[in-house]
Design a protein around this motif. Sequence first.
Motif: not given
Length: 762
Positions: A109-127
């Motif tokens: 069973t899942i007792s908790g969860e969370g999400e974070l939207p990301l994008m790869i910016d112009g410096s190829n970093r995940a932000v």
Amino acid sequence: MPNKNLTIMVEQDVDGYLFHVTRADDGQKRKRQKLRFSFSDEAGLIEVPKASQMREYCTDGRFRFEQVAKADLFGGKDAQIFIPFKLFDWMKSGRCLQAQVQVIADNGTISGEGELPLMIDGSNRAVKYTVQAYLQYIGLQGSDAERIAFAEKFVQKPDVANTEAVVAMLNTMAQKNSDGMAEFCLYQLYGNPSFMQKDAAASRAWLEKAGEKQCDKALRVLEEEAAEQNRLAAKEGSPIPDSLEECTACARSGNKEAQFELYRRLQETNPTEAGEWLMKSASAGFDPAVEALEEYYARQYQVEGDVNSYIGQLQEAAERQSTSALYRLFDIYYTGACLGRGMKKDMRAALEYLKKAADSGRKEACYRLWQTFEEGNDLLVDAAEAVEYLKRAADAGIPMAMNDLGELYVTGRIVTRDDEAGIALIRRAADENCFDAQMRVYRMALEGRYYHILFDIDPQGAYRLLTGYANESGNCLAQYRLWQTYTEDNPVSLTRPEALGFLEKAAAGMHEPAIYTLAGVLLDGRYRDIDTVRGQELLEKGAKLGSARSQFALFELYYTGSYLALKAPVNKERAYKWISAASQSLPEAQEKMWEMFVSGNEMGIEQQEALDMLFASARHNCGDALYAAAGLFAEGKYVSSDVVRAVRYLNLAAQGRHARARYKLYEVYDSGSFFGQPVEKDPKTGYRMLLLSAEQGFPEACREVCRLFSEGKGSGMIDRTFAESCGLKEAPTSRDGQPERADKKADKKASAGAEEAEKAGQ
């Protein structure tokens, strides 16, 4: 439904990304549970290339793994999950993804969860992803294809908040690109009934401009409008009858051109019958009717059933090889949006329709297929196949396709290296007004090389090219570069009015750096008379277009009451608005948000948001942010105590010439302690940091140098001359601790220190 009680933030570490997971209900007792961590996009779990896969982070080649939930997650602190850069570094800039963490019990069973939207910016970093951040990315660093893809979605359902930025972006592209797609998007936008600034005259003007550039979509619309009374009737080659009765007879006989003509004639007098004829013409595969379908449904749009009806019409047309229908179906299934409504994405169907459109001769479909490969390969296209479609697009005359293919030939990526063919394609793209290609050709002549290919160095020829691109092609990149050459050593021998003229043109072309720069020119009085009215107008224009530096300048104006020559009543509400916008991408603004948080949190932002801002700024090597982050990890405030990371952040700041960080490193290495945490002593490195800080004029470092010298210390690294230069009377200091001296020698030193401090903040 699982409880969304997990908060996720991400920061860039030295070797990878550190994800912090915090549980809201921290009073919960710890049980034997696991953390399931996964990354996905619209197509589902992300598949990692074999070269980048790591067993502990991937399951069946997909980005998903589990680890035991440690006690920290249940004690009010955060759990930390480290992921190496390797798992992200193959992703292309602009790609959007979703990080998800779930707490899984033994019974599944899942007792908790969370999400974070990301994008790869112009410096190829995940932000962290935000709409504003993505707009900022495509506006400043994204490809033209990405901008058009976003605009094509936007024009279907324009929103007030982002309208000005999108219109400005399309205007800029219209001035620099030759494919007419930006003009066609503006035609659709101004003709959209839901657009607050709907303008039939403007819509028509943009359509004609798109047609002048041979945009396929525009030409199809214009051909039908130009045909008017001369469309083919039932017999090929016969004109459409003038009388409504005869035209109706032709339409009833199954002539799709006559059916579309009836739609055009009856729109105002009998819209219901007009719509019926449009449906018949579109279902028969007549491209102009298919193109008109979307606007028709948008006007009639009321219920969800309209979406299914519209898609059904497109599918009928697609079966009859309508390239317009095929390409529109691709866009619907790829973006998950139809008539402004969200729907389930289907990458398999999207690829099928896109290939059919490309194979049917639609050149933009060929280039779009290549773009999907470059942007993250969501459609899972084979590299060799993607290049074949790129070649078709280049052969069809798309300038950006020529430019991209030329780059592949020169680098030897995917294709066999062919320097001659690659350079020829780039030059051809430049001749077709591809701005990026033109700047590459200019650099070839200026630097005498392009990658491994050597040319004759020809500065004068390079500047002639640059001037030609600026004057004849209207290339705003070239115009702005000419201004920059004038402020450097003026190799083009521009007069001040000429240089200012190019800067004005670049700003008029909606080039955001030029707009911000021109505002500064008008407000500092260095190159021309001060014009506060226009200077402020330009700052506000740039800020509305999404220029973070313009936004930050307006923050300073309204927060302090002045910016360069501008004066304004303090208006905290406006200041907060502009720094919130600037902090989406500008490291200095992000660090300022953190500073305001710890100084009383006058904006009332959440602690997690403030931390996100600080670490986002630190990831871009902002010296003040790195220094502040080092203090947090050393003290264990807001984050888990980690003295190793604290010292690492200090060193990163010091490498960026941050004077205060250099002096702090001296203290840490000399004492062997950082906020009471033991650190290995390193007197030699410590003294070196002290001297570097003192050379920048940092007051505490100068005083310490004088003290050490007077006590006969300093390990022989401090001589009398240097100590005397550090012992001059100090004047008031700036925020970075850079002093102002009274005598000329000290003034010179302070000026150098200010330059160093400026570099530290970049």
